[in-house]
Motif scaffolding. Sequence first.
Motif, PDB file in Angstrom:
ATOM      1  N   ILE A 123      -3.322  11.365  15.096  1.00  0.00           N
ATOM      2  CA  ILE A 123      -3.117  10.025  14.532  1.00  0.00           C
ATOM      3  C   ILE A 123      -2.161   9.206  15.394  1.00  0.00           C
ATOM      4  CG2 ILE A 123      -2.273   8.736  12.547  1.00  0.00           C
ATOM      5  CD1 ILE A 123      -3.126  11.075  10.792  1.00  0.00           C
ATOM      6  N   ARG A 124      -2.600   8.022  15.779  1.00  0.00           N
ATOM      7  CA  ARG A 124      -1.739   7.090  16.503  1.00  0.00           C
ATOM      8  C   ARG A 124      -0.959   6.213  15.522  1.00  0.00           C
ATOM      9  NH1 ARG A 124      -3.706   4.376  21.845  1.00  0.00           N
ATOM     10  NH2 ARG A 124      -2.852   6.381  22.473  1.00  0.00           N
ATOM     11  N   SER A 125      -1.637   5.706  14.514  1.00  0.00           N
ATOM     12  CA  SER A 125      -0.955   4.909  13.495  1.00  0.00           C
ATOM     13  C   SER A 125      -1.710   5.020  12.186  1.00  0.00           C
ATOM     14  CB  SER A 125      -0.846   3.443  13.933  1.00  0.00           C
ATOM     15  OG  SER A 125      -2.122   2.829  13.917  1.00  0.00           O
ATOM     16  N   ILE A 126      -0.943   4.838  11.098  1.00  0.00           N
ATOM     17  CA  ILE A 126      -1.532   4.925   9.768  1.00  0.00           C
ATOM     18  C   ILE A 126      -0.829   3.922   8.863  1.00  0.00           C
ATOM     19  CG2 ILE A 126       0.032   6.828   9.177  1.00  0.00           C
ATOM     20  CD1 ILE A 126      -2.156   7.869   7.313  1.00  0.00           C
ATOM     21  N   SER A 127      -1.594   3.211   8.069  1.00  0.00           N
ATOM     22  CA  SER A 127      -1.015   2.241   7.151  1.00  0.00           C
ATOM     23  C   SER A 127      -0.203   2.961   6.086  1.00  0.00           C
ATOM     24  CB  SER A 127      -2.131   1.421   6.496  1.00  0.00           C
ATOM     25  OG  SER A 127      -1.625   0.642   5.444  1.00  0.00           O
ATOM     26  N   ASN A 128       1.065   2.560   5.937  1.00  0.00           N
ATOM     27  CA  ASN A 128       1.912   3.214   4.940  1.00  0.00           C
ATOM     28  C   ASN A 128       1.532   2.849   3.513  1.00  0.00           C
ATOM     29  OD1 ASN A 128       3.572   4.841   6.488  1.00  0.00           O
ATOM     30  ND2 ASN A 128       5.013   3.195   6.935  1.00  0.00           N
ATOM     31  N   GLY A 129       0.633   1.886   3.343  1.00  0.00           N
ATOM     32  CA  GLY A 129       0.212   1.506   1.999  1.00  0.00           C
ATOM     33  C   GLY A 129      -0.900   2.369   1.444  1.00  0.00           C
ATOM     34  N   ILE A 130      -1.375   3.358   2.214  1.00  0.00           N
ATOM     35  CA  ILE A 130      -2.501   4.179   1.787  1.00  0.00           C
ATOM     36  C   ILE A 130      -2.059   5.162   0.700  1.00  0.00           C
ATOM     37  CG2 ILE A 130      -4.086   5.996   2.533  1.00  0.00           C
ATOM     38  CD1 ILE A 130      -4.229   4.560   5.239  1.00  0.00           C
ATOM     39  N   ARG A 131      -2.903   5.322  -0.321  1.00  0.00           N
ATOM     40  CA  ARG A 131      -2.645   6.247  -1.414  1.00  0.00           C
ATOM     41  C   ARG A 131      -3.913   7.047  -1.724  1.00  0.00           C
ATOM     42  NH1 ARG A 131       1.461   4.980   0.172  1.00  0.00           N
ATOM     43  NH2 ARG A 131       3.135   3.766  -0.785  1.00  0.00           N
ATOM     44  N   ALA A 132      -3.745   8.160  -2.442  1.00  0.00           N
ATOM     45  CA  ALA A 132      -4.896   8.964  -2.863  1.00  0.00           C
ATOM     46  C   ALA A 132      -5.863   8.098  -3.667  1.00  0.00           C
ATOM     47  CB  ALA A 132      -4.428  10.146  -3.690  1.00  0.00           C
TER      48      ALA A 132
END
Length: 241
Positions: A120-129
């Motif tokens: 992973i290079r970047s991931i949105s911190n707003g992601i949820r299950a």
Amino acid sequence: MNRRRNVIISLTAAVLSGCLVYGMYKLQRIQIEQQETVEVLVPKRFIGAGERLAESDLTYKRMPQAAFVPEMLVDSEQAAGKETIIPLGRGEPILNWKVDRYYLQPKRSESTFQIPKEYIRSISNGIRAGDKVLLYASGDASPSTRLFDEAVLVSSVKTSGNLEIDDVENPNLLSLAEGDKEQMYASRRDANGMIEYLNLNLTEAQWLRIDGLCKSGETKLVVAYSPESLDLPAPEEANAP
């Protein structure tokens, strides 16, 4: 005396005849109604989003055949034990997409894969299950590209302490089930924790493509939150064989 008896007999016969005609009428009407109506499953009471349905919560209601749609459930076994995706009103026909047994479970054609952190290079911190995400491949030697046309379902998002990232007081999944977009937004802002582990429901072909691209380290994933997450899911379709 005979005349009086004859009158009584005539009146009795007329009453019995009338009862017979009325009974035949009612029987024919019931038969016609049964031919033109269908029994569908409905709740006995108001059911909130996220509640698990029990047999005691369910009953049947007749409705015109012309108003029946295939999404309506007609057997209690189709709903008992499942969770409600959105609130259900008392006496409201239950549609198959409004309930689900295992929303975060993968489809028959999928498995749940944990994406290695080094992929992973970047991931949105707003992601949820329960969210849908879009996956992009990003590398120095090649232009960035979107991997799959469709968004994929997030099974879980956890911190380094193996704790699910969410707002404990206002869980994102509950807000999604109730269609409360404002509360979903608030739960994403209020939840604490850095995403360390991301689990996605992927087909074998999707995982093999990701692994083939990223295992050399030259290409990494960019994981983006998708607006499809705001759309209510169709659970029965999602978990169909």
